[in-house]
Design a protein around this motif. Structure first.
Motif, short mmCIF file in Angstrom:
data_model
loop_
_atom_site.label_atom_id
_atom_site.label_comp_id
_atom_site.label_asym_id
_atom_site.label_seq_id
_atom_site.Cartn_x
_atom_site.Cartn_y
_atom_site.Cartn_z
N MET A 137 78.84 47.04 91.28
CA MET A 137 78.90 48.38 90.71
C MET A 137 79.08 48.24 89.21
O MET A 137 79.98 47.54 88.75
N TYR A 138 78.20 48.90 88.46
CA TYR A 138 78.27 48.89 87.00
C TYR A 138 78.77 50.24 86.50
O TYR A 138 78.79 51.22 87.24
N PHE A 139 79.14 50.29 85.23
CA PHE A 139 79.76 51.48 84.65
C PHE A 139 78.75 52.29 83.84
O PHE A 139 77.97 51.73 83.07
N PRO A 140 78.80 53.63 83.97
CA PRO A 140 77.81 54.48 83.29
C PRO A 140 77.96 54.52 81.77
O PRO A 140 76.99 54.81 81.08
N ASP A 141 79.13 54.20 81.26
CA ASP A 141 79.34 54.26 79.81
C ASP A 141 79.07 52.92 79.13
O ASP A 141 79.50 52.69 78.00
N ASN A 146 74.69 47.13 80.01
CA ASN A 146 73.92 47.13 81.26
C ASN A 146 72.47 46.70 81.00
O ASN A 146 71.88 45.95 81.78
N ALA A 147 71.89 47.17 79.90
CA ALA A 147 70.51 46.84 79.57
C ALA A 147 70.32 45.35 79.31
O ALA A 147 69.23 44.81 79.52
N ASN A 148 71.40 44.67 78.88
CA ASN A 148 71.31 43.25 78.58
C ASN A 148 71.89 42.35 79.66
O ASN A 148 71.90 41.13 79.50
N ASP A 149 72.39 42.93 80.74
CA ASP A 149 73.01 42.15 81.81
C ASP A 149 71.94 41.36 82.57
O ASP A 149 70.97 41.94 83.07
N ALA A 165 77.50 53.55 88.71
CA ALA A 165 78.29 54.72 89.13
C ALA A 165 77.97 55.89 88.20
O ALA A 165 77.39 55.72 87.12
N ARG A 166 78.35 57.08 88.61
CA ARG A 166 78.22 58.25 87.74
C ARG A 166 79.59 58.91 87.62
O ARG A 166 80.42 58.81 88.53
N LEU A 173 84.85 58.01 89.01
CA LEU A 173 83.53 57.41 89.11
C LEU A 173 83.05 57.58 90.54
O LEU A 173 83.77 57.25 91.49
N ARG A 174 81.85 58.10 90.71
CA ARG A 174 81.24 58.30 92.03
C ARG A 174 80.16 57.26 92.22
O ARG A 174 79.31 57.06 91.35
N TRP A 175 80.19 56.59 93.38
CA TRP A 175 79.19 55.58 93.68
C TRP A 175 79.06 55.43 95.18
O TRP A 175 80.00 54.99 95.85
#
Length: 190
Positions: A137-141, A146-149, A165-166, A173-175
């Motif tokens: 699970m990654y973080f929305p902020d 995330n783009a470079n992970d 998550a959102r 955080l919802r996921w």
């Protein structure tokens, strides 16, 4: 002569002996983390979108400094956090729901030493599975990270959102974890 035995699934009784080992609040014994606590909640859904009422979700994560509480994490220049193990386990509710209280992990390096986006490792156990499934699970902020992970970049762009998550209206955080079908969560071989 030896005969192969039948394979078995995890079964409906996977919770036996684990009830006293559930942990939904990873910050419970770490008073220094109270101000940085986050809530992660979601549901485990099967291929038809129905809730999985008898599953189990486990999470494993680094602390806010990006260090795991594990002997193989030898980055001793990064401090551990007293009372924070980074491990949580909960059963799913009748509606497939799960909920954790934790903190956002710091970035950890991949096998090449490149920082990964903050993420939480997630395992799901349920009847009918021959073995558990694993995902992240990654973080929305963390859009730039995330783009470079490296791991997230291996996922087709159209499916990456199943791992992010959102933020809910209440700040949690919802996921959701979708096991099959439309919107299926990306799972990884481990």
């Amino acid at each position: 002569m030896l005969y192969a035995t039948a394979s078995q699934t995890v079964g409906p009784y996977l919770h036996i002996g684990l009830a006293d080992r559930y942990c939904d609040d990873l910050t419970g014994d770490a008073p220094g983390l109270r101000d940085s606590r986050i809530v992660i909640e979601g549901r485990v859904l099967d291929g038809q979108g129905a809730p999985v009422p008898d599953g189990m979700v486990e999470i494993w994560q680094a602390n806010p400094n990006g260090r795991y509480r594990h002997p193989e994490d030898e980055r001793t220049h990064l401090p551990l956090v007293d009372g924070f193990t980074g491990f949580g386990r909960v059963p799913t509710g009748p509606d497939g729901s799960f909920r954790f209280i934790t903190v956002k992990p710091g970035a950890v390096p991949d096998v090449h030493g490149v920082p990964q986006a903050p993420h939480i490792l997630v395992s799901v156990f349920m009847r009918g599975l021959l073995k558990h499934v694993a995902t992240r699970m990654y973080f929305p902020d963390e859009a730039a990270a995330n783009a470079n992970d490296g791991v997230l970049r291996l996922v087709p762009p159209a499916r990456r959102d199943t791992l992010v998550a959102r933020r809910g209206d209440d700040g949690a955080l919802r996921w959701d974890i979708v096991l099959q079908g439309e919107g299926e969560t990306v799972f990884f071989d481990i």
